[in-house]
Scaffold this active site. Structure first.
Site, PDB file in Angstrom:
ATOM      1  CB  SER A 208       2.703   5.773   4.720  1.00  0.00           C
ATOM      2  OG  SER A 208       2.555   5.340   3.390  1.00  0.00           O
ATOM      3  CG  HIS A 265       4.232   1.152   4.736  1.00  0.00           C
ATOM      4  ND1 HIS A 265       3.015   0.676   5.189  1.00  0.00           N
ATOM      5  CD2 HIS A 265       3.950   2.332   4.119  1.00  0.00           C
ATOM      6  CE1 HIS A 265       2.055   1.522   4.859  1.00  0.00           C
ATOM      7  NE2 HIS A 265       2.605   2.532   4.209  1.00  0.00           N
TER       8      HIS A 265
END
Length: 289
Positions: A208, A265
């Site tokens: 991610s 992220h």
């Protein structure tokens, strides 16, 4: 394929009719605004033809008097053909599948410790981590990037794999396999270290952070140097950014999605925007030469 500036016109000139004519003829092109002018870019091998066409039809063909044959609809490439043109993207995903099988999607700690940011050993009900400097001194440099290959559960792997396939292919198609691999490793390094710096010695993994890097790269690159390969639907960009905000708010963890690597992220998105800025500016300058 190289592109050149075939027309440079004042902003007051209405170029929309001619652009519609190019679209009817399915001529590759793009229009940008530079230094108070609108610039029409086309492939170098057809630049003279496009320039001659503009001299004859500066307003385009609003009444559609030109007899332009309708081109056949292009066949969407099959999965095997997509794989052939996306070897690096497929290779990274294959590594994720292999590591997922070896680690039983995060269930097998005895194999997962090979790929984590910090090496560890299990002592009873506790995990004892090896300090980062000791691991690096022992030559375990691969740990800086290999957490991207670890996934915790099938849904985690499936979602990350789907988005990497979508974003990775775009970058590989426009910038090549080597650049995609380099960006993937860079985004993994930055996002992993950001998560380690924020959360300390914990278990984390997944693509991610890399995905947000790829998203930021495509986003800023496309703003500076537009190209169909990087044209993401606006809804995709909004959805990914909204998801990031929800994760940062803690709401996603509260409703049962587990701990989210928010620092990874954010770190991935920031470094991706930075590489997109550098790449977009370089590409824009190269096209202007």
């Amino acid at each position: 394929m190289s592109v050149v500036a075939v027309l440079r016109l004042p902003l007051a000139v209405d170029l929309s009719g001619f652009v519609k004519l190019l679209q009817r003829m399915q001529v590759p092109h793009r229009v940008s605004e530079e230094a108070g002018e609108q610039v029409l870019w086309v492939p170098a091998n057809i630049s003279e033809d496009v320039r001659s066409l503009y001299e004859r039809f500066p307003a385009g063909d609003p009444d559609q008097q030109l007899d332009i044959p309708v081109a056949q609809t292009m066949r969407r490439p099959g999965f095997v053909e997509q794989l052939r043109h996306s070897k690096a993207t497929a290779g990274i995903l294959l590594l994720c599948l292999i590591v997922g099988a070896v680690t039983v999607l995060g269930e097998n700690l005895s194999t997962m410790h090979w790929f984590t940011f910090l090496d560890f050993r299990v002592i009873g009900d506790y995990i004892e981590f090896t300090p980062l400097d000791e691991g690096l001194a022992a030559g375990q440099w691969w740990r800086l990037v290999t957490p991207m290959l670890i996934h915790f559960g099938f849904l985690h792997l499936a979602m990350n794999g789907m988005w990497y396939w979508e974003l990775g292919r775009r970058i590989e198609a426009r910038q090549g396999s080597i650049n995609l691999i380099g960006l993937t490793l860079l985004f993994s390094l930055v996002s992993n270290y950001a998560q380690y710096w924020f959360s300390g010695a914990t278990l984390f993994g997944g693509l991610s952070g890399v995905l947000y890097g790829l998203l930021g790269h495509c986003w800023i690159f496309q703003l500076l140097s537009p190209n169909p390969a990087y044209r993401l639907p606006r809804g995709v960009l909004v959805m990914m950014l909204v998801w990031l905000v929800l994760c940062l708010s803690g709401l996603v963890s509260m409703i049962g999605f587990g701990e989210i690597a928010n620092a990874a992220h954010v770190g991935g998105l920031l470094i991706g925007c930075f590489t997109g800025l550098l790449g977009g500016l370089y590409n824009r300058r190269k096209l202007a030469v």
